[in-house]
Design an enzyme around this catalytic site. Structure first.
Site, PDB file in Angstrom:
ATOM      1  N   HIS A 123      -7.562   9.704  -1.646  1.00 17.74           N
ATOM      2  CA  HIS A 123      -6.949   9.606  -0.315  1.00 17.74           C
ATOM      3  C   HIS A 123      -7.816  10.240   0.787  1.00 17.74           C
ATOM      4  O   HIS A 123      -7.916   9.715   1.896  1.00 17.74           O
ATOM      5  CB  HIS A 123      -5.570  10.272  -0.355  1.00 17.74           C
ATOM      6  CG  HIS A 123      -4.619   9.758   0.670  1.00 17.74           C
ATOM      7  ND1 HIS A 123      -3.264   9.722   0.503  1.00 17.74           N
ATOM      8  CD2 HIS A 123      -4.829   9.247   1.914  1.00 17.74           C
ATOM      9  CE1 HIS A 123      -2.693   9.216   1.571  1.00 17.74           C
ATOM     10  NE2 HIS A 123      -3.620   8.921   2.447  1.00 17.74           N
TER      11      HIS A 123
ATOM     12  N   ASP B 232       0.840  -1.194   0.000  1.00 11.63           N
ATOM     13  CA  ASP B 232       0.000   0.000   0.000  1.00 11.63           C
ATOM     14  C   ASP B 232       0.882   1.253   0.000  1.00 11.63           C
ATOM     15  O   ASP B 232       1.705   1.431   0.904  1.00 11.63           O
ATOM     16  CB  ASP B 232      -0.899  -0.011   1.241  1.00 11.63           C
ATOM     17  CG  ASP B 232      -1.853   1.165   1.259  1.00 11.63           C
ATOM     18  OD1 ASP B 232      -2.921   1.064   0.630  1.00 11.63           O
ATOM     19  OD2 ASP B 232      -1.521   2.198   1.875  1.00 11.63           O
TER      20      ASP B 232
END
Ligand code: A2P
Length: 317
Positions: free
Chosen positions: A112, A45
């Site tokens: 995000h 990630d």
């Protein structure tokens, strides 16, 4: 060691566990990624704003070129930063991440944060008096551009991160491509019980960031409670001859979440993935959930005046 796979709502398979790279310094992340791949990690990630994409890209490229792993067996996540929410910036931003990561597609691309920041400058645009400079780009417009990169095959799956329930409801009403996940902070002090069942009801996965309680977060105070030192976790860990870290990671797996613990240390990388050989009892999962105290470690308070700030009091979750 191998990690069980799950299936997203778009049919793509994905690892149920992976490596977090937030806070991993550029000088140390490359070796950590190589070690992780050797150990059996398949999900890495990343995000533009972690400032380590290039080093991660080099590590991945070296593992692939040495024949240790094939691209299709790796699952790489990156995230669209808030200064790139304007629809025309979404694809270039992904392409810049792909170039840094030395990939020609990303497995999962996430928005995000729901709020947009002023475009075309610093990642953290500040006014002269030190306040965040906001942008009024609506995340629904950003999402349309996310759908385009998905349709083009630049991202195999798309999703969001740090969205609250109200924002998800709004997104789901107009989305043509459903997000596969909402990646949120989740650990025994912030259990996300309601978010978890909401996502499940919509066929979305919860990816759990800071699953170990992010003791290395830059703003941690010496007086803050340390999750992994919790005596109730220690007691359960002793019973299984496991560590508190393994207990809180297994807790996420049994809740159907995808935890992404960060470590740059080989022993701890090994420890964290070694969670697929025991099972917590129902009442132990309950005990761990009872530690919840809504302690949000990543509140991003600098953006709290933004209309799309997700963690206001009026939002239940
Ligand atoms: P390190 O990178 O030196 O291993 P989170 O994933 O919740 O953000 O937590 C990351 C923090 O937890 C880092 O400080 C990391 O340090 C530490 N950490 C990672 N794995 C373990 C573990 N098995 N036991 C204790 N601390 C760990």
């Amino acid at each position: 060691m191998s990690v069980p796979m799950i299936k997203f709502n778009n049919g793509e398979v994905f690892p149920s566990f992976g490596l977090g790279t937030w806070k991993a310094k550029p000088t140390e992340v490359g070796q950590a990624v190589k070690d992780a791949i050797d150990i059996g990690y398949r999900l890495i990630d990343t995000a533009v704003v972690y400032n380590n994409e290039k080093e991660i890209g080099e590590a991945i490229a070296s593992k692939i070129s040495q024949g240790n792993i094939q691209r299709e067996n790796l699952f790489i996540t990156s995230k669209l930063w808030s200064t790139f929410h304007r629809p025309d910036l979404v694809e270039p931003s992904l392409k810049s991440s792909l170039s840094n990561l030395r990939l020609d597609y990303i497995d999962l691309y996430l928005v995000h944060w729901p709020f947009a920041l002023q475009e075309d400058g610093d990642l953290f645009p500040l006014s002269e008096d030190g306040k965040f400079l906001f942008s009024d780009v609506d995340f629904l417009d950003t999402w349309k551009a996310m759908e385009q990169i998905y349709k083009k095959g630049l991202a195999k799956s798309i999703g969001v991160s740090n969205f609250n329930r109200r924002q998800l409801d709004r997104l789901l009403k107009s989305a043509k491509v459903l997000p596969v996940t909402n990646q949120v902070e989740c650990h025994p002090y912030l259990t996300q019980i309601k978010m978890s069942s909401f996502l499940e009801s919509k066929g979305m996965m919860l990816m759990a960031y800071s699953p170990l309680g992010s003791a290395d977060r830059p703003w941690a105070k010496p007086t803050d409670r340390v999750l992994l030192a919790d005596s109730k976790l220690k007691k359960i860990a002793d019973k299984y001859e496991k560590t508190p870290a393994q207990i809180v990671l297994r807790y996420q797996i049994q809740r159907g979440h995808i935890p992404i613990p960060k470590s740059i240390n080989k022993e701890r990388l090994l420890e964290n993935i070694d969670i697929f050989n025991f099972e917590l009892k129902k009442d132990e999962v309950k005990t761990i959930s009872s530690l919840n105290c809504n302690a949000r470690l990543c509140a991003y308070e600098e953006a709290q005046d933004h209309p799309d700030y997700p963690f206001t009091k009026r939002d239940e979750y």
